[in-house]
Design an enzyme around this catalytic site. Structure first.
Site, mmCIF file in Angstrom:
data_model
loop_
_atom_site.group_PDB
_atom_site.id
_atom_site.type_symbol
_atom_site.label_atom_id
_atom_site.label_comp_id
_atom_site.label_asym_id
_atom_site.label_seq_id
_atom_site.Cartn_x
_atom_site.Cartn_y
_atom_site.Cartn_z
ATOM 1 N N ASP A 52 -5.652 20.877 -35.892
ATOM 2 C CA ASP A 52 -6.600 19.824 -36.263
ATOM 3 C C ASP A 52 -6.766 18.827 -35.121
ATOM 4 O O ASP A 52 -5.929 17.963 -34.912
ATOM 5 C CB ASP A 52 -6.084 19.108 -37.519
ATOM 6 C CG ASP A 52 -6.990 17.945 -37.917
ATOM 7 O OD1 ASP A 52 -8.078 17.804 -37.323
ATOM 8 O OD2 ASP A 52 -6.593 17.190 -38.817
ATOM 9 N N GLU A 130 5.673 12.047 -6.642
ATOM 10 C CA GLU A 130 7.061 11.569 -6.599
ATOM 11 C C GLU A 130 7.333 10.862 -7.919
ATOM 12 O O GLU A 130 6.750 9.834 -8.208
ATOM 13 C CB GLU A 130 7.255 10.575 -5.448
ATOM 14 C CG GLU A 130 6.914 11.147 -4.082
ATOM 15 C CD GLU A 130 6.883 10.047 -3.013
ATOM 16 O OE1 GLU A 130 7.807 9.216 -2.977
ATOM 17 O OE2 GLU A 130 5.925 10.015 -2.242
ATOM 18 N N GLU A 132 9.260 8.673 -10.407
ATOM 19 C CA GLU A 132 10.279 7.632 -10.566
ATOM 20 C C GLU A 132 10.456 7.312 -12.046
ATOM 21 O O GLU A 132 9.488 7.342 -12.810
ATOM 22 C CB GLU A 132 9.868 6.366 -9.804
ATOM 23 C CG GLU A 132 9.883 6.558 -8.294
ATOM 24 C CD GLU A 132 9.492 5.315 -7.511
ATOM 25 O OE1 GLU A 132 9.831 5.254 -6.317
ATOM 26 O OE2 GLU A 132 8.832 4.415 -8.073
ATOM 27 N N GLU A 186 16.956 5.342 -6.873
ATOM 28 C CA GLU A 186 15.895 4.528 -6.274
ATOM 29 C C GLU A 186 16.382 3.098 -6.064
ATOM 30 O O GLU A 186 17.531 2.777 -6.338
ATOM 31 C CB GLU A 186 14.638 4.571 -7.150
ATOM 32 C CG GLU A 186 13.478 5.393 -6.556
ATOM 33 C CD GLU A 186 13.030 4.931 -5.160
ATOM 34 O OE1 GLU A 186 13.300 3.786 -4.765
ATOM 35 O OE2 GLU A 186 12.392 5.748 -4.463
ATOM 36 N N HIS A 242 3.806 8.111 -6.884
ATOM 37 C CA HIS A 242 3.003 8.310 -5.675
ATOM 38 C C HIS A 242 2.442 9.722 -5.698
ATOM 39 O O HIS A 242 3.156 10.660 -6.048
ATOM 40 C CB HIS A 242 3.869 8.171 -4.414
ATOM 41 C CG HIS A 242 4.460 6.794 -4.242
ATOM 42 N ND1 HIS A 242 5.406 6.504 -3.294
ATOM 43 C CD2 HIS A 242 4.222 5.632 -4.899
ATOM 44 C CE1 HIS A 242 5.728 5.222 -3.370
ATOM 45 N NE2 HIS A 242 5.032 4.676 -4.347
ATOM 46 N N ARG A 313 4.021 1.078 5.229
ATOM 47 C CA ARG A 313 4.277 1.564 3.876
ATOM 48 C C ARG A 313 3.680 0.682 2.803
ATOM 49 O O ARG A 313 3.750 1.002 1.635
ATOM 50 C CB ARG A 313 5.802 1.610 3.645
ATOM 51 C CG ARG A 313 6.426 2.889 4.108
ATOM 52 C CD ARG A 313 7.895 2.956 3.683
ATOM 53 N NE ARG A 313 8.405 4.278 4.020
ATOM 54 C CZ ARG A 313 8.506 5.270 3.147
ATOM 55 N NH1 ARG A 313 8.181 5.083 1.885
ATOM 56 N NH2 ARG A 313 8.943 6.444 3.525
ATOM 57 N N GLU A 330 -0.994 9.632 1.049
ATOM 58 C CA GLU A 330 -0.179 9.293 -0.121
ATOM 59 C C GLU A 330 -0.846 8.133 -0.859
ATOM 60 O O GLU A 330 -0.910 7.024 -0.337
ATOM 61 C CB GLU A 330 1.231 8.875 0.332
ATOM 62 C CG GLU A 330 2.141 8.458 -0.810
ATOM 63 C CD GLU A 330 3.420 7.761 -0.341
ATOM 64 O OE1 GLU A 330 3.382 7.010 0.651
ATOM 65 O OE2 GLU A 330 4.464 7.972 -0.987
ATOM 66 N N ARG A 332 -0.494 5.439 -3.494
ATOM 67 C CA ARG A 332 0.740 4.848 -4.003
ATOM 68 C C ARG A 332 0.554 4.038 -5.276
ATOM 69 O O ARG A 332 1.504 3.478 -5.805
ATOM 70 C CB ARG A 332 1.394 4.014 -2.895
ATOM 71 C CG ARG A 332 1.731 4.882 -1.668
ATOM 72 C CD ARG A 332 2.193 4.116 -0.450
ATOM 73 N NE ARG A 332 3.441 3.441 -0.707
ATOM 74 C CZ ARG A 332 3.570 2.144 -0.962
ATOM 75 N NH1 ARG A 332 2.514 1.367 -0.978
ATOM 76 N NH2 ARG A 332 4.739 1.619 -1.205
#
Ligand code: ADP
Ligand code: MG
Ligand code: MG
Ligand code: MG
Ligand code: MG
Length: 441
Positions: A52, A130, A132, A186, A242, A313, A330, A332
């Site tokens: 459904d 990536e 986390e 991390e 990321h 970064r 990348e 982020r």
């Protein structure tokens, strides 16, 4: 076709599979499944299994609520922690209407369509997410925000149950066809990351959904709660997802050009330009919760300003230093509450808009944007990402290309859910307000 079905059925028998989970994702990327005994698989593979659709978030359609699940044979995996004597396996499914047409609101279908479009131009879209997440303690059988450990980036910790969860995860995911590159603690206390080798976007979106399901299951087995909530605790880093991405053409990385500026090809530059052009609308999809925007603030490694760089970064789009096959951009900003199918679909469409129309990116930002003054930023033409769900939702509604990619049905559902969520949040009386105002007024 019946040969293929026979092959699957005998594989299930050979693997001693007694129960099969048919999985798919709702609009919010939440995993759904129905379990069927193995003897129903023949029917599932020939006719599909009906369910459904009106009870699934984002699928609701008044006219026709009955829908069909059709297992994708290439997604067959044994559930590693199921009993040896009574194996469970899973297939990820595509969603069809009862008339046998692909359901236009199926996130997997939406990504597939973009992949097929890029393939017509000779491109394969590769992504490497990536993941986390936090591992928190359970209190009286309920998830809490109580920290499990007080460690930081890459810390090695003796006798930490969280390390056991990470190891269990790496083992089970490997058995399920993941190629794990790294798993580490991390920056924030109790925060972890697991990276797996990049691959085609559809397979990787399937893996993201699988990853979250496996992480939650295995954490619980050790009495911990794995959460992908982007910013569970004020004042420490949140969890992102990321997305590293590149295009491949004729077996080569189409982002690499040894003679280009930064050794990047025109294709890479245009793709980045397309991502930047559509980033406001992408944000609604890649950061779909109220809490997502509590992560996208200065001071915690999460992006806030729109720009790209091959040097630092802190930018929204970073070009890591590896070249050759690993040349990639990348993004982020995405966080792990996003629906990976829809996120990869809008990223690919945005990037391809850049490639097809040869859009030039703005100049790369080679200093730390967070150290620039507001005046310097505005002089350099650097603007902010949408700062809340409402702003992002409006931006998506105005992005014609992305609305076409998602289709009328999904856009209407996203808009409805976004307005609902924003409305409820706006009406909520938060702890912050009580602390701020109760005694003062
Ligand atoms: P970071 O330095 O940002 O922490 P990680 O090493 O954690 O980066 O993750 C890098 C990710 O990029 C991995 O998932 C990896 O497989 C992926 N990756 C490597 N090369 C490519 C490529 N050509 N296209 C897409 N993803 C790639
Ligand atoms: Mg990483
Ligand atoms: Mg990280
Ligand atoms: Mg890493
Ligand atoms: Mg990264």
């Amino acid at each position: 076709v019946s040969d293929e079905i026979d092959a699957i059925l005998s594989k299930l028998e050979g693997d001693n599979v007694r129960s099969v989970l048919l999985q798919f994702s709702d609009l919010e990327g939440k995993p759904k499944n129905v379990a069927i005994p193995t003897k129903q698989m023949k029917k599932a593979l020939t006719d599909g299994i009906s369910f459904d659709g009106s009870s699934i978030q984002g699928f609701a359609r008044l006219e026709e609520s009955d829908m069909l699940l059709r297992p994708d044979p290439s997604t067959y995996q044994i559930i590693p922690w199921s009993d040896d004597q009574f194996r469970s396996a899973r297939f990820i499914c595509d969603v069809y209407t009862t008339h046998g047409e692909p359901f236009p609101g199926d996130p997997r279908r939406i990504l597939r369509t973009q992949i097929e479009k890029a393939a017509k131009l000779g491109y394969t879209f590769n992504v490497g997410p990536e993941m986390e997440f936090f591992l928190f303690r359970m209190v009286d059988g309920h998830a809490s925000v109580n920290l499990q450990d007080h460690n930081g980036y890459f810390d090695q910790t003796p006798a930490n149950p969280a390390e056991d969860v990470r190891r269990d995860l790496v083992i089970s995911l490997s058995e399920m066809g993941f190629n794990i590159e790294a798993s580490h603690h991390e920056v924030a206390p109790s925060q972890h990351e697991i990276d797996f080798t990049y691959g085609d976007a559809l397979g990787m979106a399937d893996k993201v959904v699988t990853f979250k399901f496996v992480a939650k299951t295995l954490a619980l087995k050790r009495n911990l709660h794995a959460t992908f909530m982007p910013k569970p605790i004020y004042g420490i880093n949140g969890s992102g997802m990321h997305v590293n991405c590149s295009l491949m053409k004729d077996g080569e990385n189409a982002f690499f050009d040894p003679n280009g500026d930064h050794q990047l090809s025109d294709t890479a530059r245009h793709f980045i330009a397309g991502l930047l052009k559509h980033i406001d609308g992408i944000t609604r999809v890649a950061n779909p919760t109220i809490n997502s925007y509590k992560r996208l603030i200065p001071g915690y490694e999460a992006p806030v300003y729109v720009g790209w760089s091959a040097m630092n970064r802190s930018t929204l789009i970073r070009v890591p230093s590896s070249r050759g096959r690993s040349t990639r951009a990348e993004l982020r900003s995405p966080d792990p509450t996003c629906n990976p199918y829809l996120t990869f679909a809008v990223m690919l469409a945005a990037g391809m808009d850049g490639v097809i129309n040869k859009i030039e990116p703005p100049e790369s930002i080679d200093k730390n944007i967070f150290r620039m003054t507001a005046a310097e930023r505005s002089e350099a033409g650097i603007r902010c990402l949408p700062w809340n769900l409402q702003v992002a939702n409006n931006a998506l509604m105005e992005d014609k290309l992305l609305c076409d990619v998602l289709g009328e049905h999904v856009v209407a559902q996203i808009n409805r859910l976004g307005e609902l969520e924003w409305g409820e949040f706006s009406r909520a009386i938060t702890d912050w307000e009580i602390k701020r105002y109760l005694a003062n007024y």
